[in-house]
Design an enzyme around this catalytic site. Structure first.
Site, PDB file in Angstrom:
ATOM      1  N   TRP A   1       0.807  -1.225   0.000  1.00 40.08           N
ATOM      2  CA  TRP A   1       0.000   0.000   0.000  1.00 40.08           C
ATOM      3  C   TRP A   1       0.838   1.273   0.000  1.00 40.08           C
ATOM      4  CZ3 TRP A   1      -4.476  -1.306   3.975  1.00 40.08           C
ATOM      5  CH2 TRP A   1      -5.381  -2.175   3.347  1.00 40.08           C
TER       6      TRP A   1
ATOM      7  N   HIS B   1      12.768  -2.205  -1.323  1.00 44.90           N
ATOM      8  CA  HIS B   1      11.913  -1.710  -2.410  1.00 44.90           C
ATOM      9  C   HIS B   1      12.650  -0.592  -3.152  1.00 44.90           C
ATOM     10  CE1 HIS B   1       8.648   0.301  -4.490  1.00 44.90           C
ATOM     11  NE2 HIS B   1       8.001  -0.845  -4.394  1.00 44.90           N
TER      12      HIS B   1
ATOM     13  N   GLU C   1      11.132  -6.346  -9.488  1.00 44.88           N
ATOM     14  CA  GLU C   1      10.324  -5.175  -9.823  1.00 44.88           C
ATOM     15  C   GLU C   1      11.143  -4.241 -10.708  1.00 44.88           C
ATOM     16  OE1 GLU C   1       6.904  -4.477  -6.865  1.00 44.88           O
ATOM     17  OE2 GLU C   1       8.670  -3.490  -6.087  1.00 44.88           O
TER      18      GLU C   1
ATOM     19  N   GLY D   1       4.390   1.737 -10.999  1.00 43.71           N
ATOM     20  CA  GLY D   1       3.542   2.920 -10.972  1.00 43.71           C
ATOM     21  C   GLY D   1       3.418   3.630 -12.310  1.00 43.71           C
TER      22      GLY D   1
ATOM     23  N   SER E   1       3.057  -2.459 -11.986  1.00 43.18           N
ATOM     24  CA  SER E   1       1.813  -2.274 -12.739  1.00 43.18           C
ATOM     25  C   SER E   1       1.025  -3.563 -12.958  1.00 43.18           C
ATOM     26  CB  SER E   1       2.090  -1.563 -14.071  1.00 43.18           C
ATOM     27  OG  SER E   1       2.650  -0.275 -13.839  1.00 43.18           O
TER      28      SER E   1
ATOM     29  N   GLY F   1       1.131  -2.721  -6.163  1.00 44.04           N
ATOM     30  CA  GLY F   1       0.995  -1.405  -5.553  1.00 44.04           C
ATOM     31  C   GLY F   1      -0.374  -0.814  -5.836  1.00 44.04           C
ATOM     32  N   GLY F   2      -0.435   0.040  -6.847  1.00 42.20           N
ATOM     33  CA  GLY F   2      -1.649   0.805  -7.141  1.00 42.20           C
ATOM     34  C   GLY F   2      -2.934  -0.009  -7.156  1.00 42.20           C
TER      35      GLY F   2
HETATM   36  P1  PGA Z   1       2.639  -0.692  -8.823  1.00 37.69           P
HETATM   37  O1  PGA Z   1       3.711  -0.806  -7.609  1.00 37.69           O
HETATM   38  O2  PGA Z   1       1.842  -1.967  -8.805  1.00 37.69           O
HETATM   39  O3  PGA Z   1       1.806   0.514  -8.466  1.00 37.69           O
HETATM   40  O4  PGA Z   1       3.406  -0.538 -10.077  1.00 37.69           O
HETATM   41  C1  PGA Z   1       4.379  -2.014  -7.352  1.00 37.69           C
HETATM   42  C2  PGA Z   1       5.359  -1.828  -6.234  1.00 37.69           C
HETATM   43  O5  PGA Z   1       5.979  -0.760  -6.138  1.00 37.69           O
HETATM   44  O6  PGA Z   1       5.544  -2.740  -5.407  1.00 37.69           O
END
Ligand code: PGA
Length: 257
Positions: A12, A97, A169, A175, A214, A235-236
């Protein structure tokens, strides 16, 4: 079957108060009740861990932290020690991260110390690695990943490797809405699995490798269908209860989707 149970984690970031976290879980938990083929964890901000953990009690969904100190206790203003997270019921904690690496100056050596401290406290580290767009375009992806894996996992003993989650990642996919294709992600994951084999031997086959960047309900199934992709760090799309529930159910029976 490779025996690795896929793991889907909601990261989150700095979103949701404690009250908003509980509200999310009130809507999310009924939507994923009975899903057993994947493991699910929610990583709220520190301030929401206690209440989220209480709401999760009795459910199959685990609690995760987004960071942890490498220290056990002491004069470290603003830091949170692994044993404090363990007390709240955290089963996992994200470390390394790319936002912490880029915005807070965390490097592989610190990430390695954090991973070791978490394991010592009984928390499973989710260690993140990934190349930037500049590094990918310069043809340096595998060199960067190799260095991050060797540096960030340096303190994990082979007998604890099975507890580890390694998240790939690519920074250019975080993002941005620009997900890695399943083929690009699988290529990186296969490379990471080889590096893990060099570090841990046969135990590398037990390490779960998550893709992050994403991930959405529309693309998660194709990613998880790849042989070396054992989950997703989201994330999002994890901020919305319905969207994250759709991601969690994407490997379930057709009628549950
Ligand atoms: P995202 O973020 O799904 O918004 O791209 C992933 C993350 O940073 O763990």
């Amino acid at each position: 079957m490779n025996g690795r149970r896929p793991i889907l984690v909601a990261n989150w970031k700095m979103y949701k108060t404690a009250a908003e976290a509980v509200d999310f879980l009130d809507r999310f938990l009924p939507r994923v009740a009975g899903v057993a083929e994947v493991e699910v964890a929610i990583a709220p901000p520190f301030t929401a861990l206690d209440r989220a953990g209480r709401r999760l009690a009795g459910s199959a969904v685990a609690l995760a932290a987004q960071n942890a100190s490498a220290e056990t206790e002491g004069a470290f203003t603003g830091e949170v020690a692994p044993r404090m997270l363990a007390e709240l019921g955290c089963r996992y904690a994200i470390v390394g991260h790319s936002e912490r690496r880029a915005l807070f100056g965390e490097g592989d050596a610190l990430v390695a110390r954090k991973a070791a401290a978490l394991l010592a406290a009984g928390i499973r580290p989710i260690v993140c690695v990934g190349e930037t767009l500049e590094q990918r375009e310069a043809g340096r992806t595998f060199e960067v990943l190799a260095a991050q894996v060797a540096g960030s996992l340096a303190s994990v003993p082979p007998e604890r490797a099975a507890e580890l989650v390694l998240a790939y990642e690519p920074v250019w996919a975080i993002g941005t809405g620009r997900t890695a294709t399943p083929e690009i992600a699988q290529e990186a994951h296969r490379f990471l699995r080889e590096r893990l084999a060099g570090l841990f031997g046969a135990a590398a086959g037990q390490v779960r490798l998550q893709y992050g960047g994403s991930v959405k309900p529309e693309n998660v199934y194709a990613l998880l269908a790849q042989p070396d992709i054992d989950g997703a760090l989201v994330g999002g799309a994890s901020l919305d209860a319905e969207a994250f529930a759709r991601i969690v159910r994407s490997r379930g029976p057709e009628e549950a989707r």
